[in-house]
Design a protein around this motif. Structure first.
Motif, PDB file in Angstrom:
ATOM      1  N   UNK A  93       0.833  -1.201   0.000  1.00 55.29           N
ATOM      2  CA  UNK A  93       0.000   0.000   0.000  1.00 55.29           C
ATOM      3  C   UNK A  93       0.867   1.250   0.000  1.00 55.29           C
ATOM      4  N   UNK A  94       1.922   1.170   0.790  1.00 54.98           N
ATOM      5  CA  UNK A  94       2.757   2.337   0.982  1.00 54.98           C
ATOM      6  C   UNK A  94       3.654   2.598  -0.215  1.00 54.98           C
ATOM      7  N   UNK A  95       4.243   1.506  -0.707  1.00 51.57           N
ATOM      8  CA  UNK A  95       5.185   1.691  -1.822  1.00 51.57           C
ATOM      9  C   UNK A  95       4.901   0.700  -2.939  1.00 51.57           C
ATOM     10  N   UNK A  96       3.813   0.894  -3.668  1.00 51.87           N
ATOM     11  CA  UNK A  96       3.556  -0.006  -4.804  1.00 51.87           C
ATOM     12  C   UNK A  96       4.687   0.106  -5.813  1.00 51.87           C
ATOM     13  N   UNK A  97       5.159  -1.057  -6.295  1.00 47.99           N
ATOM     14  CA  UNK A  97       6.379  -1.060  -7.100  1.00 47.99           C
ATOM     15  C   UNK A  97       6.147  -0.629  -8.542  1.00 47.99           C
ATOM     16  N   UNK A  98       4.893  -0.650  -8.989  1.00 53.23           N
ATOM     17  CA  UNK A  98       4.684  -0.232 -10.375  1.00 53.23           C
ATOM     18  C   UNK A  98       3.289   0.359 -10.545  1.00 53.23           C
ATOM     19  N   UNK A 125      -0.376  -0.027  -8.578  1.00 57.05           N
ATOM     20  CA  UNK A 125      -1.048   1.170  -8.074  1.00 57.05           C
ATOM     21  C   UNK A 125      -2.489   1.197  -8.584  1.00 57.05           C
ATOM     22  N   UNK A 126      -2.638   0.869  -9.871  1.00 55.33           N
ATOM     23  CA  UNK A 126      -3.961   0.853 -10.488  1.00 55.33           C
ATOM     24  C   UNK A 126      -4.846  -0.190  -9.810  1.00 55.33           C
ATOM     25  N   UNK A 127      -4.249  -1.365  -9.519  1.00 58.07           N
ATOM     26  CA  UNK A 127      -4.977  -2.458  -8.895  1.00 58.07           C
ATOM     27  C   UNK A 127      -5.434  -2.074  -7.490  1.00 58.07           C
ATOM     28  N   UNK A 128      -4.610  -1.323  -6.819  1.00 58.87           N
ATOM     29  CA  UNK A 128      -4.932  -0.890  -5.463  1.00 58.87           C
ATOM     30  C   UNK A 128      -6.027   0.164  -5.507  1.00 58.87           C
ATOM     31  N   UNK A 129      -6.081   0.869  -6.640  1.00 53.00           N
ATOM     32  CA  UNK A 129      -7.108   1.884  -6.819  1.00 53.00           C
ATOM     33  C   UNK A 129      -7.032   2.936  -5.762  1.00 53.00           C
TER      34      UNK A 129
END
Lengths: 199, 373
Positions: free
Chosen positions: B224-229, B233-237
């Motif tokens: 959550x804090x540091x999405x690698x790509x 990030x898109x998946x986390x929405x």
């Protein structure tokens, strides 16, 4: 009257033996067709071809091997009954939902365990309906067994034809019709019951 | 516990798994997630050898699984699938006891185990043991599916989108139950899903896959804090922007919709402006757009009809904060100083927005329920 009862019993006996054999052989061939992918077309086509041979011709050919008598008739009936049993066993197993088979494989069941615990029980209603078709057909076909020297209800019918005796013909024909209807009725009832239990 | 080393797999010409290596520790809850076709289910099915890799090796407790008989291997690994796959010709009890029976457990031990397991999910044996799967609800069926996988006490359980076909309420309940069971029984669980909420809720470690590769393997917190790509990030929405609230700056939630005017404007003009914009205060700037002060409708009323530029009567007492200041700090200042607002300025002291209690409430609401705007 007594002799008609005898003929009926003999008739049923021939059909019964034939159906037991064809059920065993048919289910085995159905399973082999399901297991061995490239054999399924061959087995089903062969059974189909046998089914297409006119029954009298088939019996005549078998007579050359087995000679005259009930054995030839039973062999003929077995061959004749194979197709519906093989086909229903094969499609019955084939049509089990893939996720059920996957669950069985994923749990570590061997091929034989899957067959006896899952696949055959689930395909059973369909196999049974194949046996029903085979039985009812066999009751009818075995009448011509008289031409190759076999017993059963074909005998009074044949004698009746030869002696132009309508009474004798009917004394054989009516029991055959009744038997076929009765077996169809009883086995259809059983079939429904099995299907309900297995859902 | 489980170690993938250089695993590759192609179906036809398409490469499904591309040189995959990772390790799973004992007792860990691993969630494989990613867009469809990313190879997550293929990865899972390689563990119980439903799919064989083209290259590389998989070790379980140091043993290369390609050297183990598949039937023996699978009996030691629980397996739960999305379509549940209970055997319709067997009762609940018979379904649960399949693997124990394959392992030749005593009959009494099987029954004992079934009772114990059904107890875990509040499905009393007397009521459910002899029922057929079709007599159960979807949620109950999948509970039995999970129990069946646990029956022979396998150290590893594989779950392939097990709750995908359930309604949201049942899914939620089962997620809690499975998580509790996993912690209680200390199982190593590999869980495939495409639902990020589920992954965040269940996982100790999330493995995010795309095109047969691992994009990131991290704890939910870290992902959550540091999405690698960007894909992750898109998946986390929406969870992501508010998930890393530590890093959120004042600029991110300030109110940019402020009414400004310059100090040389006449009082009457300002009143007109307030009316037109339907606000009761205006920020006054100098000609360089730097803060000069603030004027409220009360100030104007108090002074009656005063002619002249607004610059003469502004209230210069205000708190300025820099846009990069942490959101938390900005809020603390707002509360401590008991002010109605803070003025947010950039490096050139240009006014770019304000923070008031409304923006604070909105930021809180966003964090709780996602982006409302």
């Amino acid at each position: 009257m007594f002799s008609i009862l005898n003929y009926t019993v003999e008739h049923l006996y021939i059909v019964f033996i034939a159906c037991v054999f064809s059920a065993i052989i048919g289910v085995m061939l159905g399973v082999i067709a399901y297991w061995v992918k490239y054999l399924d077309a061959i087995i089903l086509t062969l059974a189909d071809i046998i089914q297409t041979i006119p029954s009298l011709a088939l019996l005549a050919m078998l007579m050359l091997i087995f000679g005259l008598g009930n054995t030839t008739l039973i062999a003929g009936l077995v061959l004749y009954s194979l197709l519906p049993i093989i086909r229903n066993t094969y499609t019955g197993i084939q049509s089990i939902a893939p996720h059920i088979k996957e669950a069985a494989i994923g749990m570590g069941m061997s091929r034989w365990q899957r067959l006896f615990k899952i696949e055959l029980p689930l395909a059973f209603p369909m196999i049974f309906s194949g046996v029903k078709i085979a039985t009812v057909t066999a009751i009818g076909i075995s009448v011509i067994g008289v031409l190759i020297g076999a017993g059963g209800l074909g005998y009074p019918i044949y004698r009746g034809i030869q002696s132009h005796n309508p009474g004798l013909i009917l004394s054989g024909a009516i029991p055959v019709v009744l038997l076929a209807l009765l077996f169809d009725y009883i086995m259809t009832l059983l079939e429904k019951k099995i299907t309900v239990i297995k859902k | 516990m489980i170690k993938f080393s250089g695993i590759s797999k192609s179906f036809g010409k398409s490469k499904i798994i591309d040189n995959l290596s990772f390790e799973v520790k004992e007792g860990e809850f691993i969630v494989l997630i990613g867009p469809s076709g990313c190879g997550k289910t293929t990865t899972l099915k390689m563990i119980n050898r439903l799919i064989e890799p083209d290259n590389g090796s998989i070790n379980i407790e140091g043993v290369d699984i390609s050297s183990v008989d598949t039937v023996t291997l699978r009996r030691k690994i629980g397996y739960v699938i999305q379509q549940i796959g209970l055997f319709p010709n067997m009762t609940v009890e018979e379904n649960i006891c399949i693997v124990p029976k394959l392992l030749k457990w005593e009959k009494e031990k099987c029954i004992e185990r079934t009772k114990e397991l059904l107890e875990l999910v509040s499905m009393p044996y007397d009521q459910y043991g002899k029922k057929y799967p079709t007599e159960l609800s979807g949620g109950q069926q999948q509970r039995v599916g999970v129990l069946r996988a646990l029956a022979a006490q396998p150290p590893i359980v594989l779950m392939d989108e097990p709750f995908g076909a359930l309604d949201p309420l049942t899914r939620d309940a089962l997620q809690d139950e499975v998580k509790a069971l996993q912690q209680k029984l200390n199982k190593t669980i590999i869980f495939v899903t495409h639902d990020m909420d589920e992954a965040l809720k269940m996982a100790d470690t999330i493995i995010f896959m795309d095109k047969g590769k691992i994009l990131q393997m991290a704890s939910p917190e870290e992902m959550l804090r540091k999405p690698a790509s960007d894909i992750i990030r898109e998946f986390m929405g929406k969870r992501i922007a508010y998930g890393n609230s530590q890093d959120l700056s004042a600029e991110a939630f300030m109110n940019t919709n402020v009414v400004k005017t310059t100090e040389n404007k006449q009082t009457f003009e300002c009143l007109e402006l307030m009316k037109r914009k339907k606000v009761n205060s205006i920020i006054v700037t100098n000609n360089n757009n730097e803060f000069r002060g603030i004027i409220t409708i009360e100030d104007l009323k108090k002074r009656g009809k005063i002619e002249g530029p607004i610059g003469n009567i502004v209230n210069e007492d205000a708190e300025l904060i820099h846009k990069d200041i942490a959101a938390k700090e900005a809020f603390e200042r707002l509360i401590e100083t008991k002010r109605d607002y803070l003025i947010v300025v950039d490096d050139e002291k240009q006014i770019i927005g304000i923070i008031n209690k409304t923006s604070m409430v909105k930021a809180l609401a966003d964090a709780l329920w996602g982006d409302l705007a």
